[in-house]
Design an enzyme around this catalytic site. Structure first.
Site, short mmCIF file in Angstrom:
data_model
loop_
_atom_site.label_atom_id
_atom_site.label_comp_id
_atom_site.label_asym_id
_atom_site.label_seq_id
_atom_site.Cartn_x
_atom_site.Cartn_y
_atom_site.Cartn_z
N TYR A 3 0.85 -1.19 0.00
CA TYR A 3 0.00 0.00 0.00
C TYR A 3 0.88 1.24 0.00
O TYR A 3 1.79 1.37 0.82
CB TYR A 3 -0.89 0.00 1.24
CG TYR A 3 -1.76 1.23 1.38
CD1 TYR A 3 -2.83 1.45 0.52
CD2 TYR A 3 -1.51 2.17 2.38
CE1 TYR A 3 -3.64 2.58 0.65
CE2 TYR A 3 -2.32 3.29 2.53
CZ TYR A 3 -3.37 3.49 1.65
OH TYR A 3 -4.17 4.60 1.78
N ASP B 193 9.42 2.79 -0.67
CA ASP B 193 8.39 3.41 0.18
C ASP B 193 8.73 3.04 1.61
O ASP B 193 8.46 1.94 2.07
CB ASP B 193 7.01 2.90 -0.22
CG ASP B 193 5.90 3.45 0.66
OD1 ASP B 193 6.21 4.07 1.71
OD2 ASP B 193 4.72 3.27 0.32
N LYS C 183 5.43 9.26 8.92
CA LYS C 183 5.32 8.75 10.28
C LYS C 183 6.46 9.20 11.20
O LYS C 183 6.37 10.22 11.87
CB LYS C 183 5.20 7.22 10.26
CG LYS C 183 3.95 6.77 9.48
CD LYS C 183 3.69 5.30 9.63
CE LYS C 183 2.52 4.85 8.77
NZ LYS C 183 1.22 5.40 9.14
#
Length: 431
Positions: A144, A239, A267
């Site tokens: 994702y 990613d 994050k």
């Protein structure tokens, strides 16, 4: 355990927010119960509005390496707020933060701050297309990369195929240039490049997938990605929205020994604040506006509060890298404890771990890709989630999420979690 206040808030939220939540996973729909609403958190514990306290393994989905409200980060934040929370012009701390990220990540020369992981991956792919002059991108099923149109894609009916949208509202024309490959499958990867490699601008990959459960990339797979992208002059994008600064201070480069051409962060670089970033080699980043023709902008990018907390977080991780050894030990203790419980109960389930990321799959292993992951017994997991919640252990409200460990999780927390895991598994399976 009572959740009456959470239920009241959820009923009210449903009137004003789609589904009552601002991100789908918070709804707890996948585990068949109403969501709990947080009131406060400290260390390894989170307390809901009904006063229930949980050992928290969500940790805001990864950024809280030091736990909730750590003193190491909170000191000085009031002074920062008093100076102003947003300016609309450049700040010194943006420069300091960019320098810190570049120095920590040996594959990149420059980095651009954005406001989310989705924005980072979307922007990186646009830059890669602008740099190469090609249109197609390749992603892996089960990975994702945010909710931008071109990445909400699954594989079609063929093994090697153009992607098809996974969400209404995404036109087929938008995803026609998105190719999808099986994760950890080098043979399929080579075949796709043999057929279409000259047209592929970029490959984007989670080096450790954190959105089909925890599924680590095999080292030989990550190495093959580098080799093939070099051969076809394709931009390799890691990613690292989840893995960045979590697997190691130098992230996946330190963990796998492979350097990408570009990277996406989120994050941890904001320590829980809304933030993202993408970076790359200078010749690639030179195509980004205002230097080059590829446009990307953001009014709140490099927000001083996010930069302040993120910088303090990275400084702590840089200066205390023994924390990674400690987190690895704790995660191994948790994973081994769960494995031992499975053995005692004669349950043929699978535990995957990568650094401080742990996942219990309710399926026989190995779990190496999306096809493996979707074999899980979701009903059993949902029942297990509820049992763990009733014993004051908060894990992801979905089979396909990681357990995130932090500095704040004590050995006592882990031992308690292992005991609760045993009792929950025993009850769910009527053993």
């Amino acid at each position: 355990m009572k959740h009456s206040r959470s239920e009241e808030l959820y009923s009210e939220a449903l009137k004003y927010i789609p589904g009552g939540v601002n991100s789908p996973v918070r709804s707890f729909n996948s585990v068949g119960i109403s969501p709990i609403f947080a009131q406060k958190a400290h260390g390894s514990r989170i307390t809901d509005v009904d006063g229930n306290e949980y050992i928290d393994y969500i940790c805001s989905w990864g950024p809280l390496m030091l736990g909730h409200s750590p003193e190491e980060l909170s000191k000085g934040i009031t002074d920062m707020i008093s100076k102003g929370i947003s300016y609309g012009i450049a700040t010194e701390i943006e420069v300091e933060m960019a320098k810190m990220i570049v120095e920590a990540y040996p594959a990149i020369d420059q980095v651009r701050m954005v406001n989310s992981g989705t924005e980072a991956t979307m922007s990186a792919l646009r830059v890669a297309r602008g740099y190469t002059g090609r249109n197609k991108i390749l992603k892996f099923e089960g990975c994702y990369h945010g909710h931008s149109d071109g990445l909400l894609v699954k594989s079609g009916s063929g093994t090697i195929t153009f992607g098809v949208p996974t969400s209404p509202g995404v036109p087929a024309d938008v995803v026609k240039n998105t190719l999808v490959c099986k994760y950890n499958d080098i043979d399929e990867l080579r075949q796709i490049f043999k057929e279409q490699g000259e047209d592929i601008a970029a490959v984007i990959v989670e080096t450790v997938s954190g959105n089909m459960g925890v599924v680590p990339g095999k080292k030989e797979f990550i190495e093959a990605l580098r080799e093939i992208c070099d051969e076809y002059k394709t931009v390799l994008i890691f990613d690292e929205v989840i893995t960045g600064f979590r697997l190691a201070y130098d992230s996946s480069i330190g963990y796998f020994g492979v350097k990408p051409d570009m990277v996406c962060f989120g994050k941890i670089i904001g320590a829980g604040m809304p933030v993202g970033a993408y970076g790359g080699r200078k010749e690639i980043m030179d195509v980004v506006s205002p230097v080059g023709p590829v446009y990307q902008a953001g009014t709140l990018s490099g927000n001083p509060l996010a930069m302040y907390l993120g910088k303090k977080n990275l400084e702590y991780l840089r200066d205390n890298q023994d924390l990674y050894t400690e987190l690895d030990r704790k995660a191994e203790k948790l994973a081994n404890g769960i494995k031992e419980n499975l053995k005692k109960l004669n349950l043929n389930y699978t535990v995957n771990r990568a650094g401080s990321l742990v996942c219990l799959f309710f399926a026989e292993g190995p779990i190496e890709n999306y096809d493996d992951a979707i074999k899980c017994d979701i009903e059993k997991y949902n029942a297990y989630f509820k049992e763990m919640l009733d014993m004051n252990i908060l894990i992801g409200p979905s089979q396909y999420e990681a357990m995130f460990l932090s500095k704040a999780h004590s050995d006592e927390d882990i031992e308690n979690t292992i005991k609760c895991n045993y009792e929950a598994l025993k009850k769910v399976h009527n053993l």
